[in-house]
Design an enzyme around this catalytic site. Structure first.
Site, short mmCIF file in Angstrom:
data_model
loop_
_atom_site.label_atom_id
_atom_site.label_comp_id
_atom_site.label_asym_id
_atom_site.label_seq_id
_atom_site.Cartn_x
_atom_site.Cartn_y
_atom_site.Cartn_z
N GLU A 1 0.58 -1.37 0.04
CA GLU A 1 0.08 0.23 0.08
C GLU A 1 0.74 1.55 -0.11
O GLU A 1 0.90 2.02 0.96
CB GLU A 1 -0.66 0.04 1.10
CG GLU A 1 -2.08 -0.36 1.44
CD GLU A 1 -2.66 -0.99 2.24
OE1 GLU A 1 -3.89 -1.28 2.06
OE2 GLU A 1 -2.29 -1.06 3.47
C1 TNX Z 1 -5.03 -4.08 3.98
S1 TNX Z 1 -3.48 -6.13 2.99
C2 TNX Z 1 -3.56 -3.71 4.34
C3 TNX Z 1 -3.51 -3.55 5.69
C4 TNX Z 1 -4.89 -3.51 6.61
C5 TNX Z 1 -5.59 -4.56 6.22
C6 TNX Z 1 -7.43 -3.74 6.81
C7 TNX Z 1 -2.28 -5.37 3.71
C8 TNX Z 1 -0.51 -6.16 3.17
N1 TNX Z 1 -2.67 -4.49 4.26
O1 TNX Z 1 -3.02 -2.44 6.40
O2 TNX Z 1 -5.00 -3.68 7.92
O3 TNX Z 1 -6.01 -4.05 4.55
O4 TNX Z 1 -7.89 -5.07 6.03
#
Ligand code: TNX
Length: 511
Positions: free
Chosen positions: A333
């Site tokens: 992200e």
């Molecule tokens: C996505 S899955 C994220 C997390 C969050 C989550 C909440 C991923 C690699 N990153 O930082 O906690 O969604 O569902």
């Protein structure tokens, strides 16, 4: 339509995977799925075993004994020996050389062709064979599930022969201890519960915007400052290096490897609040963060001299603390023009430490070594460039394995961004890993933005982790949801004994 396309793509990838099977490197040890071709009958529902073993032959009779057994076991079986002693002491079973019923626990090179495989025979005695201590350990876990959870004056076991081995070598649970801190005592409990279901990888998401949870001697403020809070403030915490070493020993006693994650180059606000110079001068904020937004923080990638000495120092201590094959560098992200370069450089640092890299799926944009693992989390992410390089996958598709999503649609304090339906036990169980190419196995992440402590963590993880265990251990052809629930229901006393505050899943009559 998208679904159909992805199934087609996945089948093509499967053919590719089969072609590559003979050339696979070390990751091949994980993937037993080709074995499935030999279709076995579906699991039967009258043995209280989860995950269901590869092969079971019932003999019809029973072995009956009072709480005394004589035990003979090979030397160098510390892990399984400890587990057997614990099982017997929990059940008040005494060891006596004159007891009529014998337990044999032996290392034998011909017992299995898999390092985690074992054979269990119950006739007029109990015989466990494996070619490793870990294999014997799994034989003991099977015995543990066949026995009651609490002491009795007489024990009855079905006479049978089990020959068992896992479908996948990576059977994981991830706990995000960054958004809400969970104490070491919880992780130890979690390890014991995982072991009962033959889960063997504990991925610790140790850092994120809201908290840094591992002591790093070269940068002490990471834990002292960065570890001092969590989502919504208050509490927080971190593990000292001594505590981590204690956890590593405890995990080993339960045949579990830890996959430690430092999430970089995004999800890094707790570190920035501790050492502002690792961010660019125009970064949004240098304060500790207690909110839930994602994707707004970054190391200063355009000024490498601020970043890489930090990354190297942290990963060096991490490698020293965690004596395992993989270091997880996060990588999720974040949009940044220097992202791909960061992943490539971080992987090179991991390589210089003699380790392999694990990272979230987006890191496929970097030039990772082919022995790296990528963790797939968006069901339909285009991971093909990584597959083309032979990189294997940890499967955590959110619509099947995200335990921060509800046990049912609309469960309070759960997310639903991945699927509005929730991620029910049945949904988790329905996951067929072979729709994805090159899996090393399956892992269920527990993100903890809304998990406010142990009760919530248990509620989100159990019984769903038992389904993950069966998905990743039992051959696909033997899996059947209704039989799974009938086998899991009677294991409730085992979970009660372990103090699990599970979700009372209606399909299990666990009220
Ligand atoms: C996505 S899955 C994220 C997390 C969050 C989550 C909440 C991923 C690699 N990153 O930082 O906690 O969604 O569902």
């Amino acid at each position: 339509m998208r679904r159909l396309a992805s199934v087609l793509l996945a089948s093509m990838a499967l053919v590719l995977a089969a072609c590559q099977a003979s050339t696979q490197s070390s990751a091949a040890q994980y993937d037993q799925s080709s074995k499935e071709a030999s279709v076995s009958p579906k699991a039967s529902d009258d043995l209280t075993l989860v995950p269901y073993p590869d092969q079971v032959e019932r003999k019809g009779g029973e072995l009956v004994f009072t709480p005394q057994l004589s035990v003979m076991r090979s030397p160098n079986t510390d892990i399984s020996g400890r587990a057997l002693n614990k099982l017997f002491s929990d059940l008040g079973i005494k060891r006596s050389n004159s007891a009529p019923v014998e337990v044999h626990m032996h290392l034998s090179p011909t017992a299995s062709d898999h390092a985690e495989g074992y054979q269990l025979t119950i006739n007029d005695g109990i015989h466990i064979y494996a070619n490793t201590d870990v294999g014997l350990f799994y034989g003991v876990q099977t015995l543990r599930q066949l026995l009651p959870a609490v002491a009795q004056s007489e024990y009855r076991l079905p006479q049978l022969h089990i020959k068992d081995q896992p479908r996948f070598g990576y059977r994981g649970s991830m706990v995000d201890v960054a958004r809400h801190f969970l104490p070491l005592s919880y992780l130890k409990k979690h390890i014991e519960r995982m072991a009962l279901f033959k889960l063997n990888r504990l991925h610790l998401h140790l850092t994120d915007d809201q908290g840094w949870r591992v002591e790093i001697k070269a940068y002490p403020k990471l834990a002292l400052v960065g570890g001092s809070t969590q989502v919504d403030g208050g509490g927080g915490g971190y593990y000292t290096q001594d505590e981590i070493r204690e956890l590593v020993v405890y995990a080993k006693q339960h045949a579990i490897e830890i996959v430690p994650e430092i999430d970089m180059p995004g999800h890094i606000q707790a570190a920035i609040a501790s050492y502002p110079s690792i961010a660019c001068d125009d970064h949004t904020s240098f304060e500790l963060y207690e909110g839930k937004e994602v994707g707004w923080t970054s190391l200063c990638l355009r000024e490498p001299e601020r970043v890489y000495p930090f990354v190297e120092a942290v990963l060096t201590e991490l490698a020293d603390l965690f004596p395992y094959e993989y270091l997880h560098i996060g990588g999720d992200e974040i949009e940044n023009p220097h992202y791909a370069e960061f992943i490539t450089r971080a992987d090179a640092i991991v390589e210089s430490l003699g380790r392999k890299t694990a990272a979230w799926e987006e890191a496929s944009k970097g030039d990772l070594r082919s022995e790296s693992l990528l963790q797939l989390w968006n069901d339909e992410y285009d991971i093909q460039p990584a597959i083309d390089k032979g990189i294997h996958l940890i499967l955590s598709p959110c619509s099947y394995t995200y335990f921060d999503h509800g046990n049912y649609a609309g469960q309070p304090n759960t997310y639903d961004w991945c699927t509005k339906e929730g991620v029910s036990l049945e949904r988790v169980y329905s996951f067929d890993p072979s729709i994805f190419p090159l899996p090393v196995g399956v892992e269920a992440p527990l993100w903890t933005e809304m998990v406010k402590g142990e009760a919530d963590a248990d509620n989100r993880q159990w019984p769903r982790l038992a389904a993950i265990a069966e998905v990743s251990w039992t051959p696909q052809a033997q899996r059947d949801y209704s039989q799974f629930t009938q086998r899991l229901s009677p294991l409730k006393p085992h979970l009660d004994e372990l103090g699990v505050q599970y979700y009372a899943e209606p399909d299990l009559s666990w009220d």
